[in-house]
Write a protein that holds these residues in place. Structure first.
Motif, PDB file in Angstrom:
ATOM      1  N   GLY A  52       0.784  -1.230   0.000  1.00  0.00           N
ATOM      2  CA  GLY A  52       0.000   0.000   0.000  1.00  0.00           C
ATOM      3  C   GLY A  52       0.813   1.274   0.000  1.00  0.00           C
ATOM      4  O   GLY A  52       0.245   2.372  -0.124  1.00  0.00           O
ATOM      5  N   SER A  53       2.115   1.166   0.107  1.00  0.00           N
ATOM      6  CA  SER A  53       2.952   2.371   0.094  1.00  0.00           C
ATOM      7  C   SER A  53       3.093   2.871  -1.343  1.00  0.00           C
ATOM      8  O   SER A  53       3.129   2.088  -2.293  1.00  0.00           O
ATOM      9  CB  SER A  53       4.329   2.067   0.693  1.00  0.00           C
ATOM     10  N   PRO A  54       3.172   4.193  -1.531  1.00  0.00           N
ATOM     11  CA  PRO A  54       3.243   4.749  -2.888  1.00  0.00           C
ATOM     12  C   PRO A  54       4.589   4.494  -3.557  1.00  0.00           C
ATOM     13  O   PRO A  54       5.635   4.490  -2.900  1.00  0.00           O
ATOM     14  CB  PRO A  54       3.008   6.247  -2.668  1.00  0.00           C
ATOM     15  N   LYS A  55       4.540   4.272  -4.863  1.00  0.00           N
ATOM     16  CA  LYS A  55       5.757   4.130  -5.659  1.00  0.00           C
ATOM     17  C   LYS A  55       6.209   5.528  -6.069  1.00  0.00           C
ATOM     18  O   LYS A  55       5.524   6.226  -6.810  1.00  0.00           O
ATOM     19  CB  LYS A  55       5.494   3.279  -6.891  1.00  0.00           C
ATOM     20  N   ALA A  56       7.380   5.915  -5.599  1.00  0.00           N
ATOM     21  CA  ALA A  56       7.853   7.289  -5.789  1.00  0.00           C
ATOM     22  C   ALA A  56       8.055   7.656  -7.249  1.00  0.00           C
ATOM     23  O   ALA A  56       7.973   8.830  -7.619  1.00  0.00           O
ATOM     24  CB  ALA A  56       9.154   7.491  -5.023  1.00  0.00           C
ATOM     25  N   ASP A  57       8.305   6.651  -8.110  1.00  0.00           N
ATOM     26  CA  ASP A  57       8.616   6.960  -9.499  1.00  0.00           C
ATOM     27  C   ASP A  57       7.387   7.057 -10.400  1.00  0.00           C
ATOM     28  O   ASP A  57       7.528   7.307 -11.608  1.00  0.00           O
ATOM     29  CB  ASP A  57       9.595   5.926 -10.075  1.00  0.00           C
ATOM     30  N   PHE A  58       6.168   6.866  -9.837  1.00  0.00           N
ATOM     31  CA  PHE A  58       4.980   6.978 -10.682  1.00  0.00           C
ATOM     32  C   PHE A  58       4.465   8.411 -10.661  1.00  0.00           C
ATOM     33  O   PHE A  58       4.430   9.065  -9.622  1.00  0.00           O
ATOM     34  CB  PHE A  58       3.879   6.011 -10.232  1.00  0.00           C
ATOM     35  N   VAL A  59       4.035   8.878 -11.818  1.00  0.00           N
ATOM     36  CA  VAL A  59       3.743  10.302 -11.997  1.00  0.00           C
ATOM     37  C   VAL A  59       2.667  10.826 -11.042  1.00  0.00           C
ATOM     38  O   VAL A  59       2.752  11.969 -10.580  1.00  0.00           O
ATOM     39  CB  VAL A  59       3.371  10.590 -13.469  1.00  0.00           C
ATOM     40  N   LEU A  60       1.649  10.022 -10.715  1.00  0.00           N
ATOM     41  CA  LEU A  60       0.595  10.519  -9.824  1.00  0.00           C
ATOM     42  C   LEU A  60       1.096  10.716  -8.395  1.00  0.00           C
ATOM     43  O   LEU A  60       0.430  11.369  -7.594  1.00  0.00           O
ATOM     44  CB  LEU A  60      -0.608   9.580  -9.819  1.00  0.00           C
ATOM     45  N   ASN A  61       2.249  10.136  -8.086  1.00  0.00           N
ATOM     46  CA  ASN A  61       2.834  10.317  -6.757  1.00  0.00           C
ATOM     47  C   ASN A  61       3.893  11.411  -6.743  1.00  0.00           C
ATOM     48  O   ASN A  61       4.550  11.623  -5.728  1.00  0.00           O
ATOM     49  CB  ASN A  61       3.449   8.998  -6.280  1.00  0.00           C
ATOM     50  N   ASN A  62       4.049  12.101  -7.870  1.00  0.00           N
ATOM     51  CA  ASN A  62       5.033  13.181  -7.976  1.00  0.00           C
ATOM     52  C   ASN A  62       4.319  14.516  -7.793  1.00  0.00           C
ATOM     53  O   ASN A  62       3.527  14.917  -8.641  1.00  0.00           O
ATOM     54  CB  ASN A  62       5.709  13.125  -9.348  1.00  0.00           C
ATOM     55  N   PRO A  63       4.570  15.219  -6.699  1.00  0.00           N
ATOM     56  CA  PRO A  63       3.851  16.472  -6.415  1.00  0.00           C
ATOM     57  C   PRO A  63       4.126  17.585  -7.422  1.00  0.00           C
ATOM     58  O   PRO A  63       3.439  18.600  -7.428  1.00  0.00           O
ATOM     59  CB  PRO A  63       4.351  16.855  -5.019  1.00  0.00           C
ATOM     60  N   VAL A  64       5.122  17.380  -8.282  1.00  0.00           N
ATOM     61  CA  VAL A  64       5.436  18.391  -9.299  1.00  0.00           C
ATOM     62  C   VAL A  64       4.285  18.513 -10.295  1.00  0.00           C
ATOM     63  O   VAL A  64       4.031  19.590 -10.837  1.00  0.00           O
ATOM     64  CB  VAL A  64       6.746  18.019 -10.034  1.00  0.00           C
TER      65      VAL A  64
END
Length: 200
Positions: A52-64
């Motif tokens: 359930g932890s977010p994958k940092a490299d996926f775009v929806l998890n990138n706050p930019v």
């Protein structure tokens, strides 16, 4: 449905081709019969690890990246028919999906649920991705009335096609039932007129 007004928004880039509906919303989430909560599971297997932890490299998890517009690669929404894919995209907050090609069933499901699929040329899609790469906060205008998608930073614009009926529904916030109800007075007037003819 919410009326579709002209949208001025940044965009989320997903430069992946052949994104199918099982990737948009995995089959294990299809047991629900209402639309609530589907946005939480949009691209679930790409967004989250098994724990359930977010994958940092996926775009929806990138706050930019943020915005009401998702820009995807060619052939978005292919695979099995599931209205839930449109529910998930809308539930997440997207109002527009841009691609150079959409699967017909996905296009229909999107339009029926207030989500606008904007099909553009391959070259214009590339220009959109380039604008986002140059500035993750680049702004775009989606003008449904004029059927135009514009890259604000460059002024480049491209016309997109849409069924006149579905365009009218989106602009007025109608689903198919709402449209029929909007004709209620006209239908009643028509019936009254023909009733007089039959009586005579």
């Amino acid at each position: 449905m919410e009326k579709f007004h002209t949208i001025l928004s940044s965009a989320v880039p997903l430069p992946i081709e052949e994104v199918d509906t099982d990737q948009i919303i995995p089959a294990r989430f299809l047991k629900a019969t209402t639309r609530e909560g589907f946005g939480d599971n949009l691209f679930c297997d790409w967004r989250f690890h098994p724990d359930g932890s977010p994958k940092a490299d996926f775009v929806l998890n990138n706050p930019v990246y943020s915005g009401q517009v998702l820009v995807a690669g060619r052939n978005f929404g292919c695979g099995s028919s599931r209205e839930h894919a449109a529910w998930a995209l809308s539930g997440y907050g997207f109002r527009v999906v841009v691609s150079s090609f959409f699967a017909d069933i996905f296009r229909g499901n999107a339009l029926n649920n207030g989500l606008l699929p904007v099909q553009v040329s391959d070259s214009f899609l590339h220009a959109i991705f380039s604008a986002i790469e140059a500035n993750p906060k680049a702004m775009f205008e989606v003008n449904l009335e004029n059927q135009a998608f514009t890259i604000i930073s460059t002024g480049q614009s491209e016309h997109f096609e849409i069924s006149p009926y579905k365009k009218m529904c989106l602009l007025n916030g109608y689903d198919d039932i709402d449209f029929l109800l909007s004709l209620k007075d006209k239908v009643a007037s028509f019936e009254q007129g023909h009733e007089k003819v039959l009586i005579q």
